[in-house]
Design a protein around this motif. Sequence first.
Motif, short mmCIF file in Angstrom:
data_model
loop_
_atom_site.label_atom_id
_atom_site.label_comp_id
_atom_site.label_asym_id
_atom_site.label_seq_id
_atom_site.Cartn_x
_atom_site.Cartn_y
_atom_site.Cartn_z
N LYS A 29 0.71 4.25 -2.75
CA LYS A 29 0.56 5.68 -2.44
C LYS A 29 1.68 6.49 -3.09
O LYS A 29 1.44 7.57 -3.63
CB LYS A 29 0.57 5.88 -0.92
CG LYS A 29 -0.66 5.33 -0.22
CD LYS A 29 -0.57 5.54 1.29
CE LYS A 29 -1.79 4.97 2.00
NZ LYS A 29 -1.68 5.12 3.48
N SER A 30 2.91 5.95 -3.02
CA SER A 30 4.04 6.66 -3.61
C SER A 30 3.89 6.78 -5.12
O SER A 30 4.14 7.84 -5.70
CB SER A 30 5.34 5.93 -3.26
OG SER A 30 6.45 6.56 -3.86
N ASN A 50 0.82 -1.21 0.00
CA ASN A 50 0.00 0.00 0.00
C ASN A 50 0.85 1.26 0.00
O ASN A 50 0.49 2.27 -0.62
CB ASN A 50 -0.92 0.00 1.23
CG ASN A 50 -2.01 -1.06 1.13
OD1 ASN A 50 -2.43 -1.42 0.03
ND2 ASN A 50 -2.46 -1.56 2.27
N ASP A 51 2.00 1.20 0.70
CA ASP A 51 2.89 2.36 0.70
C ASP A 51 3.43 2.63 -0.70
O ASP A 51 3.54 3.79 -1.12
CB ASP A 51 4.06 2.13 1.67
CG ASP A 51 3.61 2.15 3.12
OD1 ASP A 51 2.54 2.74 3.40
OD2 ASP A 51 4.31 1.58 3.97
N GLU A 52 3.77 1.57 -1.43
CA GLU A 52 4.25 1.74 -2.80
C GLU A 52 3.14 2.30 -3.69
O GLU A 52 3.41 3.12 -4.58
CB GLU A 52 4.77 0.42 -3.35
CG GLU A 52 6.11 -0.01 -2.78
CD GLU A 52 6.61 -1.31 -3.40
OE1 GLU A 52 7.74 -1.35 -3.89
OE2 GLU A 52 5.84 -2.29 -3.39
#
Length: 456
Positions: A63-64, A59-61
């Motif tokens: 968002k990025s 999920n962080d990727e």
Amino acid sequence: MRLRNYIISFFSIVLFITSFISCSEQRVLFFNRTKVKNFPVDTPFVFDNILNIHGEISNDEKKSLKIGLANYWDDSLKAPKVQQFGLFYKEKNPPVFDSSNITRTKGLMNSFLNSQGFYQAKFIDSFYIDTFNTQERATIVMDVVTGKRTIIDSVHYTFEDSSLERIARNNAKKTLIIPGKTSYSKQIIGAELDRLVNQYRRRGYFLLTRDNLVAIVDTTDFNLLKLTLDPFEQAHLIAEAEERRRKNPSAFIAIQERQNPDTLNPKSDSIFFKKYYVGRNYMYPETRNYDIPDSIMRHPEQWNIDSTKNFTIYNKQDLFKFPVLRTHTYTHRGALYNEDNFYKTLNNFTQIGAWDRVDYRTVIRDNDTVDFHYFLTPAKKETITLGLEASRNTGDFLTSSNLFGLSFNITYRNRNVWHRAIQSSTTFSNGVEFSFDKDNPLLQTLQSSLNHTYTF
């Protein structure tokens, strides 16, 4: 067990419906609370952009990537919205909607994803047009399926200069790339090139920069290089390679010297790949604010010159003794150029405090020697600071008092004691405290102090 599964399924459906309703409400609020100025009349215009990221990434990727891809909407397809007061949105001069611009946007986004190691991305675009009063608002939706990220399978250093290759291999443990684990991206490759350049510039390569190195990325499956005359076997190898690439995409990185094919003299590139040694240090410790370093170097006859084996001092008033300049200089004659020592010298002269400004010039001579010219602008030698402080004490829970205090301070600072850039500070303080209680005398305390320090 079945009842438990039914309960879990029920709550999952409720959560999905709630999220959908929440998103729908947010979209309605955004739609109704957006003010549009100077919009095209009787034609659809770009009102909003929606970007959805799908793929087997965290999920962080996601968002990025979403933040990064938002910058790659084509200008003619990007809604110029600005949030105001956290509640309202404002758009001014939105572009006319043209569906042909979607293709250009997909190309820009795909190039960005390639730079992040995603070579199998797919784009699903759509749009819809809503009517609001006299406005025809177009919303463009882009669904991006990233696919798997390319992993760096191996890194090789293939330098023609054996010294460059030896340095790279001896420091391979410090690499930022872990073969088989590190994901490919232009940023990680750039960071590795910067690391190599720093290693080389600590070991004599004075002129070498990142522009002199190149990283070649190869995603070819080496099994395809097997020689075979059987067309069916060749087709089988290609199919297997494509399947491996789809499941586990990987890349081979080769780092080497960059040669300029347009140079008339190919040997001219060799100046970047040779070691340089420290020559003489030229010191200008009395440079004035309005002096131009290059002009000083062209007209040294205006200065008094004091030379030693390794140093040449240019001065007019002998404000600074030679030992202080030598002690804080780490570029020693005859040693290999080391960028760390060079910047350490600059930082030392800056932090001492005796000089306001530090500048430098470098001159290459004899093909492999670097001379350093340091231009030091002296700070104001002596300063006096006056200070006045006042305080009042009204007591606490246990005592009651009504005291008023005054303190006068004077500080004298010398930034060049004994002409050795040693700093001294002399502070004289005088304080007095008064009481306004009827039962106490007016003068309560009187304190004086004198403090003198040296900073070496």
